[in-house]
Write an enzyme that holds these catalytic residues in place. Sequence first.
Site, short mmCIF file in Angstrom:
data_model
loop_
_atom_site.label_atom_id
_atom_site.label_comp_id
_atom_site.label_asym_id
_atom_site.label_seq_id
_atom_site.Cartn_x
_atom_site.Cartn_y
_atom_site.Cartn_z
N LYS A 1 0.85 -1.22 0.00
CA LYS A 1 0.00 0.00 0.00
C LYS A 1 0.87 1.24 0.00
O LYS A 1 2.05 1.20 0.37
CB LYS A 1 -0.92 0.03 1.23
N VAL B 1 11.30 -3.87 2.53
CA VAL B 1 11.04 -4.05 3.96
C VAL B 1 11.27 -2.72 4.71
O VAL B 1 12.22 -2.00 4.41
CB VAL B 1 11.95 -5.16 4.52
N LEU C 1 5.48 0.66 3.25
CA LEU C 1 4.59 0.08 2.23
C LEU C 1 3.73 -1.05 2.81
O LEU C 1 3.00 -1.71 2.07
CB LEU C 1 5.42 -0.43 1.05
N GLY D 1 4.36 -4.05 4.11
CA GLY D 1 4.60 -5.45 3.74
C GLY D 1 4.23 -6.46 4.82
O GLY D 1 3.55 -7.45 4.54
N SER E 1 2.25 -6.11 7.45
CA SER E 1 0.81 -6.08 7.73
C SER E 1 0.04 -6.79 6.62
O SER E 1 -0.93 -7.51 6.88
CB SER E 1 0.31 -4.63 7.80
N ASP F 1 -2.35 -1.41 10.63
CA ASP F 1 -2.56 -1.43 9.17
C ASP F 1 -3.15 -2.75 8.68
O ASP F 1 -3.53 -2.85 7.51
CB ASP F 1 -1.23 -1.22 8.43
P1 ATP Z 1 5.51 -0.33 9.68
O1 ATP Z 1 5.22 1.05 9.16
O2 ATP Z 1 4.31 -1.05 10.21
O3 ATP Z 1 6.74 -0.45 10.52
P2 ATP Z 1 6.58 -1.03 7.08
O4 ATP Z 1 5.62 -1.16 5.99
O5 ATP Z 1 7.43 0.20 7.10
O6 ATP Z 1 5.80 -1.24 8.41
P3 ATP Z 1 7.45 -3.81 7.02
O7 ATP Z 1 7.98 -4.21 5.71
O8 ATP Z 1 6.13 -4.31 7.42
O9 ATP Z 1 7.58 -2.23 7.12
O10 ATP Z 1 8.55 -4.25 8.12
C1 ATP Z 1 8.64 -3.69 9.40
C2 ATP Z 1 9.46 -4.62 10.32
O11 ATP Z 1 8.72 -5.80 10.58
C3 ATP Z 1 10.78 -5.06 9.75
O12 ATP Z 1 11.78 -4.67 10.65
C4 ATP Z 1 10.71 -6.57 9.64
O13 ATP Z 1 11.88 -7.21 10.08
C5 ATP Z 1 9.54 -6.96 10.53
N1 ATP Z 1 8.69 -8.06 9.96
C6 ATP Z 1 8.12 -9.06 10.63
N2 ATP Z 1 7.41 -9.85 9.83
C7 ATP Z 1 7.52 -9.36 8.59
C8 ATP Z 1 7.01 -9.75 7.33
N3 ATP Z 1 6.23 -10.83 7.17
N4 ATP Z 1 7.32 -8.99 6.28
C9 ATP Z 1 8.09 -7.88 6.42
N5 ATP Z 1 8.63 -7.47 7.59
C10 ATP Z 1 8.34 -8.20 8.68
#
Ligand code: ATP
Length: 297
Positions: free
Chosen positions: A11, A95, A99, A101, A103, A136
Amino acid sequence: MKGLRLRSFAKVNLGLEVLGLRDDGYHELRTIFQTIDLHDDVVLRRQPRGVTVRCDHPLVPNDPTNLAVRAAEALRRHARIREGVAIEIVKRIPVAGGLGGGSSNAATVLLGLDRLWRLGLGRDGLHRLARTLGADVPFFLLGGTALGLARGDEVYPLWRQVQGHVVLALPGIPLSTAAVFRRQDAALTPRENSSRIFYFVSRDLEGEGAWRFLANDLEEAALVEAPALARQVQRIRAVLVREGARLAALSGSGSTYFGLFSEAHRARRAQSALAAAGFEVCRARTLSLDRYRRAQS
Ligand code: ATP
């Protein structure tokens, strides 16, 4: 074993307002979420017991802290299921880039296991569990263009689904969501009356220039938190605007910066210009509520 293969989409936040701090310590938000067709692959395979995960990305944990595992464990407890599941994730969503990922993976696992275990809970039956996993996660049960209220976990689809081409620039600068919110708190002025998202939705219905109302309140805090990011964002933004982006903004708490374009050729030009300037960049299309549902069934 073949297993159930699903796509887990990313997203962007088309706009994000931080209205204040709630009594429970979370922030009161108002945001417009938008799914895009950039996706991870998630495969679910039955196994006699235990929930395990395997992901090919070095920054994603292959242990019980993985959000996909937490989702499976939560549903297993809730539905009193004895058998286990092996989860395999092929990561394409950057990661920790704002975006969503993790969630998205969690919501995809909930929807997938509801089918695999024939629980018949559906999106509404899964909603409460989704909220406990992260703010999210409920959005990813729905997808498309949606308004997120409260912690972002109260989600309402918008009547007009945004269509466009999204160019994502990944500055590769890690940003802690908590640190960005802390900076935002320090600068927070009471915003209960802020109505930019209301203006966007109402002008959008009239077909008028609605995009200028959208912005991400976390952007300034993120750029103060990471001065190196601020310098890059200036360059990225200049390219996106020059190539005709309707909107150029930080997604979530960053550090992905994106542009939304009406026309594919403009998006392609922006992508090439950013790549030539040395940025890691990718292109995607918005994914409407209907297409999101179809992609998952
Ligand atoms: P947020 O804003 O919720 O922190 P994001 O979209 O910026 O999320 P994600 O890619 O969801 O970032 O990753 C956030 C953290 O969650 C990372 O440090 C990662 O190691 C951990 N994590 C745990 N499970 C997952 C997964 N299935 N996919 C991606 N990251 C994960």
